[in-house]
Design an enzyme around this catalytic site. Sequence first.
Site, PDB file in Angstrom:
ATOM      1  N   LYS A 140       0.835  -1.209   0.000  1.00 29.96           N
ATOM      2  CA  LYS A 140       0.000   0.000   0.000  1.00 29.96           C
ATOM      3  C   LYS A 140       0.868   1.256   0.000  1.00 29.96           C
ATOM      4  CE  LYS A 140      -3.571   2.471   2.565  1.00 29.96           C
ATOM      5  NZ  LYS A 140      -4.600   2.417   3.627  1.00 29.96           N
ATOM      6  N   HIS A 326      -8.346 -32.592 -33.576  1.00 35.34           N
ATOM      7  CA  HIS A 326      -9.050 -31.310 -33.548  1.00 35.34           C
ATOM      8  C   HIS A 326     -10.313 -31.376 -32.710  1.00 35.34           C
ATOM      9  CE1 HIS A 326      -6.945 -30.174 -37.588  1.00 35.34           C
ATOM     10  NE2 HIS A 326      -6.106 -30.263 -36.573  1.00 35.34           N
TER      11      HIS A 326
END
Length: 566
Positions: A140, A326
Amino acid sequence: MESPQIRRVLISVTDKTGVIDFARALSGEFGAQIISTGGTARTLSEAGVPVTSIEDVTGFPEMMDGRVKTLHPSVHGGLLARRDNPQHLNDAAHQGIEMIDMVVVNLYAFEKTVTQGADFAECIEHIDIGGPSMLRSAAKNFESVTVVTNPFSYKHILAEMRETGGTTTRATRFVLAREAFRLTGAYDTAITDWLTNQMPENVDSSKFLSAAWVETEGIEASQTGNEVTAGEMSAREVATGGDVVYEEEWPQQLNLSYSRVQILRYGENPHQAAAFYRLPDAPSHSLAHAEQLGGKPLSYNNLLDADACWTIVCGLNETAVVILKHQNPCGSACADTVGEAFERAFACDEKSAYGGIIAANRMVTADMVARINAHKLFMEVLIAPDYEPAALELLQQKKNLRILRTGGTDVFDATRQELRSIDGGLLVQTIDTVSEDPATFTIPTKRKPTAAELDDLLFAWKVCKGVKSNAILVAKNKAGIGMGPGQPNRVDSARIACQRAGVACKGAVAASDAFFPFRDGVDTLAEQGITAIIQPGGSIHDDEAIQAADEAGITMVFTGHRHFRH
């Protein structure tokens, strides 16, 4: 605001890789005071690095088995004070709090503790509190504090400090702060997921959560069979009685925690970047944990196809081999041995098998490999629970073949969720693992299936689940002999499947992943000699499909569940 000199550094790490050299350089080259805790302090002190213990900073001893040691204003005040705010600095001076310019922290190995099978109490003790608190305070206040979470960063930070005379740049602090928040977020997510799995069965958590009401509306079926019938409820509505879906299962905020396994050469195409990530609690016999025993690194497409192939073959109870290309199973068969199963699967579509993925749900034998070699079949990936030593020796002669060993086939977890990205968002659903008991199937036609037809229908139903929708699979003698995948209408899928099966279509069976919206799909299959069909049922025109089957003298089985695969 200018970047502050690194004068005081707090180090508390679980992973001590490189920390001695890093601390020695901070102290020796830059004169930084090193503050440390517990095991880290001992490690540094024994290595001859001057260390100030955390107790000397806070004035309190570590207590409660180490649960409380850094949770103190002398630590967090030194991290959070804004150096450009006179009031903050006055408050700190009044309380005798000195600034801390760098925090080097990595967290208790919670996920490792869980995966090693530790009991509940031990896992709880490995939930880090002080570490994430310091990381968040430092991150922070990144304008003034450098927060370091990864040993890989040590050499880069030292190089920058040597260039700048003992400071880090704002850009570096910004990136490191972002990484700290990413780490604490992932850490909390891992804990949340673990606690969810530990939830006692008799606990009703719904009373503490808001609820989203589910409305059910009838939608008329379309010709493609892609819509639900009037009044049909979704799987989740059925499970909840059509009332509420609680946020416990579908939270307002979804946080994901995955660990990177490898960076891939590229994605679906060479211009796309890609990487492979694994869930912390991925099943031990899943593709994510598979051991690669040979061949080139796995590609993005390899992993997608291997996953689809492995999922199908693991769903078959008998000895089976699936060949996939595929995303569609161009070959599938059951037999007494894996060698025979391969032979029959390969015969389904020899042309498409070239360059495909092969999966077996039993140990791969030398006989199976000999059969593959006899056909001179090039394959991208072979995945199986295990390999005979002689089979593995033969396979490893193929330098490009990726050989994967999973160790088992028990990969399905009904609680697991499936994720798919869309533009600007993410779709989440439970995986398609609905339990189907053939005893609950219905037979609405006049003719009932023979025992042989029923065996083939059940085989076709399991394989069809892995074919792209709209899906039709033609099968005979527990082998897929024709497949119609991914067509925008079911009639075209039926035609393609029968065309691929050829003359073998006569006397075969067919599976459809969703209902026939009209009778034309059934007519198409019947005209090609199909004698039995398995499908979910549920169309508003089911009576037409049943009539078509009765007119052709074929049998039809309704399962009650559809299996779209988009």
